[in-house]
Design a protein around this motif. Structure first.
Motif, short mmCIF file in Angstrom:
data_model
loop_
_atom_site.label_atom_id
_atom_site.label_comp_id
_atom_site.label_asym_id
_atom_site.label_seq_id
_atom_site.Cartn_x
_atom_site.Cartn_y
_atom_site.Cartn_z
N LYS A 1 0.79 -1.41 0.14
CA LYS A 1 -0.05 -0.06 0.08
C LYS A 1 0.69 1.30 -0.02
O LYS A 1 0.65 2.25 -0.82
N GLU A 2 1.90 1.19 0.68
CA GLU A 2 2.79 2.69 0.70
C GLU A 2 3.56 2.61 -0.62
O GLU A 2 3.83 3.73 -1.24
N ARG B 1 1.06 4.24 -3.05
CA ARG B 1 0.47 5.63 -2.47
C ARG B 1 1.91 6.18 -3.10
O ARG B 1 1.55 7.56 -3.63
N GLN B 2 3.06 5.95 -2.85
CA GLN B 2 4.27 6.77 -3.43
C GLN B 2 3.87 6.94 -4.86
O GLN B 2 4.21 7.88 -5.54
N ASP C 1 1.51 9.47 -6.08
CA ASP C 1 1.89 10.54 -6.16
C ASP C 1 2.64 11.03 -7.27
O ASP C 1 2.90 12.18 -7.70
#
Length: 228
Positions: free
Chosen positions: A157-158, A161-162, A165
């Motif tokens: 998930k991280e 997310r990156q 972005d």
């Protein structure tokens, strides 16, 4: 340690300690019932100042819920709030009298709510029956595996997310440069790669989340089926 004189002929040193030991563990439908035995141990060290025979009574306080384990209760007098333990000293040699009080403590634990550190302590205990210890060890292994899956899900998930972005930044860059420039083509290619990676990560996240739900269901079924 507390030192005091019973009379001018006998001195007493007293020390106390408490112990807690598991004496029984049972598991039924996800609930473990532990029976512990609390022990309050008082040691009296008695010494007469002179030779000869000296008789005295040790008064040990009585508490609700506690029973006298040692010395033999049949050789002890009972009052409303104390045990009166007869002692006979011969000569000036030190005599030790150990008074042990016991009280059973019942504890009910829902296994799925058991903290990891507490579970680890129970698994490491040598006071549990082998079958119970084995079941708790299996529970710990399953929960550790589930923890690793959750950590992997958070990692995925991280990463997504990156990249989301990055995707936004790339789209903003595309809007700021001309379509016929080399930078536009490079940015567009990079955007395509990023979107493809995001899609792959989303698939991996869905798969991992489904595996976690399955592991949770299997863990619940394992715990619910335990009868020990």
């Amino acid at each position: 340690m507390l030192s005091y004189a019973v009379n001018s002929k006998v001195t007493v040193d007293r020390s106390s300690e408490e112990q807690h030991a598991i004496v029984k563990a049972a598991i039924t439908q996800g609930v473990m019932r532990l029976t512990r035995l609390a022990r309050q141990i008082t040691t009296y060290r008695l010494r007469a100042a002179s030779d000869g025979e000296h008789r005295l009574l040790i008064e040990q306080p009585r508490f609700a819920g506690w029973s006298l384990a040692t010395p033999d209760p049949t050789h002890v007098e009972f009052s409303a709030d104390a045990y009166r333990i007869p002692v006979t000293l011969t000569g000036s040699k030190q005599n030790n009298v150990v008074v042990t009080m016991e009280r059973p403590l019942e504890e009910t634990i829902r296994l799925l709510d058991l903290a990891d550190d507490r579970l680890g302590v129970l698994v490491a205990s040598n006071k549990l029956e082998p079958s119970v210890k084995k079941a708790l060890g299996e529970l710990a292994s399953r929960r550790q595996a589930l923890g690793r899956q959750n950590a992997e899900l958070d990692k995925l998930k991280e990463q997504r997310r990156q990249l989301v972005d990055d995707e936004k930044r790339l789209r903003d860059n595309l809007a700021a440069v001309g379509r016929d420039t080399a930078i536009y083509k490079q940015t567009l290619d990079k955007l395509g790669e990023t979107e493809a990676t995001i899609a792959n990560l989303s698939t991996a996240i869905e798969k991992t989340a489904a595996e976690i739900e399955t592991a949770k269901e299997q863990l619940q079924a394992f715990v619910s089926a335990l009868i020990l």
